[in-house]
Design an enzyme around this catalytic site. Structure first.
Site, PDB file in Angstrom:
ATOM      1  NE  ARG A   2      67.900 -28.853 -69.039  1.00 10.27           N
ATOM      2  CZ  ARG A   2      67.529 -29.515 -70.124  1.00 10.27           C
ATOM      3  NH1 ARG A   2      66.766 -30.569 -70.028  1.00 10.27           N
ATOM      4  NH2 ARG A   2      67.918 -29.122 -71.311  1.00 10.27           N
ATOM      5  CE  LYS A  15      66.613 -24.440 -72.886  1.00 12.48           C
ATOM      6  NZ  LYS A  15      67.405 -25.432 -73.642  1.00 12.48           N
ATOM      7  CG  ASN A  16      66.891 -23.669 -77.113  1.00 15.50           C
ATOM      8  OD1 ASN A  16      67.432 -24.065 -76.074  1.00 15.50           O
ATOM      9  ND2 ASN A  16      65.824 -24.251 -77.630  1.00 15.50           N
ATOM     10  CB  CYS A  59      67.759 -37.522 -74.218  1.00 15.37           C
ATOM     11  SG  CYS A  59      66.612 -36.176 -74.334  1.00 15.37           S
ATOM     12  NE  ARG A  81      66.809 -33.929 -78.143  1.00 16.46           N
ATOM     13  CZ  ARG A  81      66.643 -32.860 -77.363  1.00 16.46           C
ATOM     14  NH1 ARG A  81      66.345 -32.997 -76.105  1.00 16.46           N
ATOM     15  NH2 ARG A  81      66.801 -31.657 -77.852  1.00 16.46           N
ATOM     16  CG  ASP A 133      61.464 -26.514 -77.452  1.00 19.03           C
ATOM     17  OD1 ASP A 133      61.457 -27.752 -77.350  1.00 19.03           O
ATOM     18  OD2 ASP A 133      62.509 -25.853 -77.627  1.00 19.03           O
TER      19      ASP A 133
HETATM   20  C1  UD1 Z   1      66.946 -28.020 -80.396  1.00 18.08           C
HETATM   21  C2  UD1 Z   1      66.521 -27.246 -79.175  1.00 18.08           C
HETATM   22  C3  UD1 Z   1      65.317 -27.905 -78.520  1.00 18.08           C
HETATM   23  C4  UD1 Z   1      64.194 -28.105 -79.548  1.00 18.08           C
HETATM   24  C5  UD1 Z   1      64.728 -28.804 -80.794  1.00 18.08           C
HETATM   25  C6  UD1 Z   1      63.710 -28.861 -81.908  1.00 18.08           C
HETATM   26  C7  UD1 Z   1      68.584 -26.257 -78.391  1.00 18.08           C
HETATM   27  C8  UD1 Z   1      69.648 -26.226 -77.365  1.00 18.08           C
HETATM   28  N1  UD1 Z   1      67.620 -27.195 -78.244  1.00 18.08           N
HETATM   29  O1  UD1 Z   1      67.347 -29.323 -79.953  1.00 18.08           O
HETATM   30  O2  UD1 Z   1      64.864 -27.079 -77.469  1.00 18.08           O
HETATM   31  O3  UD1 Z   1      63.190 -28.907 -78.989  1.00 18.08           O
HETATM   32  O4  UD1 Z   1      65.878 -28.107 -81.302  1.00 18.08           O
HETATM   33  O5  UD1 Z   1      63.254 -27.589 -82.223  1.00 18.08           O
HETATM   34  O6  UD1 Z   1      68.576 -25.459 -79.302  1.00 18.08           O
HETATM   35  N2  UD1 Z   1      68.450 -35.714 -85.152  1.00 18.08           N
HETATM   36  C9  UD1 Z   1      69.080 -36.785 -85.717  1.00 18.08           C
HETATM   37  N3  UD1 Z   1      70.446 -36.755 -85.865  1.00 18.08           N
HETATM   38  C10 UD1 Z   1      71.200 -35.687 -85.460  1.00 18.08           C
HETATM   39  C11 UD1 Z   1      70.541 -34.587 -84.895  1.00 18.08           C
HETATM   40  C12 UD1 Z   1      69.159 -34.627 -84.741  1.00 18.08           C
HETATM   41  O7  UD1 Z   1      68.444 -37.772 -86.092  1.00 18.08           O
HETATM   42  O8  UD1 Z   1      72.438 -35.723 -85.626  1.00 18.08           O
HETATM   43  C13 UD1 Z   1      66.970 -35.737 -84.973  1.00 18.08           C
HETATM   44  C14 UD1 Z   1      66.535 -35.677 -83.508  1.00 18.08           C
HETATM   45  O9  UD1 Z   1      66.562 -36.952 -82.908  1.00 18.08           O
HETATM   46  C15 UD1 Z   1      65.148 -35.103 -83.615  1.00 18.08           C
HETATM   47  C16 UD1 Z   1      65.262 -34.146 -84.808  1.00 18.08           C
HETATM   48  O10 UD1 Z   1      66.434 -34.548 -85.518  1.00 18.08           O
HETATM   49  O11 UD1 Z   1      64.210 -36.092 -83.904  1.00 18.08           O
HETATM   50  C17 UD1 Z   1      65.385 -32.680 -84.469  1.00 18.08           C
HETATM   51  O12 UD1 Z   1      66.344 -32.525 -83.454  1.00 18.08           O
HETATM   52  P1  UD1 Z   1      67.276 -31.236 -83.340  1.00 18.08           P
HETATM   53  O13 UD1 Z   1      66.735 -30.123 -84.150  1.00 18.08           O
HETATM   54  O14 UD1 Z   1      68.673 -31.664 -83.593  1.00 18.08           O
HETATM   55  O15 UD1 Z   1      67.107 -30.897 -81.805  1.00 18.08           O
HETATM   56  P2  UD1 Z   1      68.211 -30.251 -80.918  1.00 18.08           P
HETATM   57  O16 UD1 Z   1      69.084 -29.407 -81.754  1.00 18.08           O
HETATM   58  O17 UD1 Z   1      68.823 -31.281 -80.050  1.00 18.08           O
END
Ligand code: UD1
Length: 418
Positions: free
Chosen positions: A398, A22-23, A117, A122, A306
């Protein structure tokens, strides 16, 4: 609303073919916006999040055909707007992945902010700051990110925090930018590597994906062809834990064993016999109760957030006390009160859950709150005495392709109530 009814007890025994990731699929479909010609993506899983991404692309005028054999044909040449509306983005945060490619290819994107969320705030601040450093003008108003650029230019980006979709968005924005972009403190997840390989298959010049530093030389144009998505390491890990929790034997096929290293190490610590081949992993508990394990989530190659809920479920019935520490997301313990309703002994101390294994969980009606939490509840249901009904399984749909059919083939007594 669909529910799953699980009659706990049987040790799982058998083999399961793992679907495409998925990711990896979500950013790859978003990246197809960068192509000047139609292309085909293979091994795409039938999931709600994939359907949401396809709906989003269609809303922009992109032609998309999703075939039952997992092939998705995308024709981005018919794109007519740059708009990702709230009603789609709110159902799936990863919709924000269209921001980078739209900006890189068309110089314009209007994408709704994801909003709240279930697993914490996030934010997308790092996505936005990176795009600004690449030369985008970004306005945030009325719940939308509106970004424009003539042509993006290369820059040296140092991410404050490891972010998976943030790294992907910036990579996709940079492939058509002028000059060189360096992303430091980049996410090293296999899905980032898959996206880079897809971009390179279209003519991009991305190196270093899978390490903390990704280097991108901008090119003038990209053209897609055929590409197959990598296997889903989280789905694979979930089925392996299903084998372990039921004291059974499960072989997952069509996987990349190296992607599962942190998970396999914990399963071995739990007492599982693990065998691996080029594209399979076999787990055998030899009928034994698992030992409790300590897990602590971290960006790849660390233990994946995850898989946290699934190992929490495992610890609930394990021999001994195990701690589960969540370091990636601030609020990812919503499965705890549900597991407690099934008789689990869990104490929360900040972002650590201390789990004392009990001999037997008891069935209870429980509610899924997010995708991976739901997986943890299903696993608990597989070993609880009596019939567990898991409500709100749209969360599960999902990210897992027909999980009840795959589990049933392994011997689980599970059915969907519609
Ligand atoms: C992706 C995965 C999700 C997985 C996560 C962590 C997809 C579609 N989803 O989510 O399944 O659980 O990685 O492995 O690939 N953060 C910030 N600012 C930002 C972006 C992120 O502070 O601009 C923080 C988030 O709140 C979180 C951390 O960084 O605490 C990691 O999040 P991130 O790696 O961005 O998760 P996703 O990419 O949303």
């Amino acid at each position: 609303m669909d529910r799953l009814a699980i009659d706990g007890g049987p040790a799982l025994d058998g083999a399961v073919r793992v679907s495409g990731a998925k990711n990896a699929t979500l950013p790859i479909l978003a990246a197809s916006l960068l192509s000047q010609s139609p292309l085909t993506v293979h091994n795409v899983p039938q999931l709600r999040d994939v359907n949401t991404t396809i709906a989003l692309l269609r809303r922009m005028g992109v032609g998309v055909e999703f075939h039952p054999d997992g092939r998705v044909e995308v024709d981005p040449t018919t794109l007519e707007n740059y708009f990702a509306p709230y009603e789609l983005v709110k159902t799936m945060r990863a919709s924000v992945l269209v921001l980078g490619p739209l900006l890189g290819r068309y110089g314009r994107a209007d994408v709704s902010l994801p909003g709240g969320c279930a697993i914490g705030a996030r934010p997308v601040d790092l996505h936005v700051a990176g795009l600004q450093a690449l030369g985008a003008r970004v306005k945030i108003a009325d719940g939308y990110i509106s970004a424009t650029a003539k042509r993006l230019h290369g820059a040296h980006l140092v991410l404050d925090k490891v972010t998976v979709t943030g790294t992907e968005n910036l990579m996709m924005a940079a492939v058509l930018a002028e000059g060189e972009t360096v992303i430091d403190n980049a996410a090293q997840e296999p899905e980032v590597v898959d996206l880079a390989a897809f971009l390179n298959s279209m003519g991009a010049r991305v190196t270093g994906a899978g390490t903390g530093q990704i280097v991108i030389q901008g090119v003038e144009a990209l053209a897609g062809d055929d590409y197959a998505v990598q296997p889903d390491r989280i789905e694979a890990g979930t089925f392996l834990v299903a084998g372990a929790i039921t004291r059974g034997r499960v072989r997952v096929e069509h996987v990349v064993p190296e992607h599962l290293e942190a998970v396999l190490q914990k399963l071995r610590e739990a007492g599982a016999g693990i065998d691996t081949g080029t594209d399979w992993v076999a787990l055998d508990m030899q009928g034994r109760r698992p030992d409790a394990v300590d897990v602590s989530t971290a960006p790849y190659p660390g233990f994946p957030t995850d898989m946290q809920a699934q190992f929490m479920a495992l610890n609930c019935i394990a021999d001994g006390v195990g701690t589960v520490t969540e370091n990636v997301f601030e609020n990812r313990f919503m499965h705890v009160p549900e597991l407690q309703r099934m008789g689990a002994d869990i104490r929360l101390e900040g972002h650590t859950a201390v789990v004392r294994g009990t001999e037997q969980l008891r069935a209870a009606p429980v509610m899924a709150t997010d995708l991976r939490a739901s997986a943890g509840l299903v696993l608990a249901g597989l070993v609880a005495a009596g019939e567990t009904v898991v409500d709100r399984i749209y969360h599960l749909d999902r990210g897992y392709q027909r999980i009840e059919e795959k589990l049933a083939r392994l011997g689980a007594r599970i059915r969907r109530l519609t």
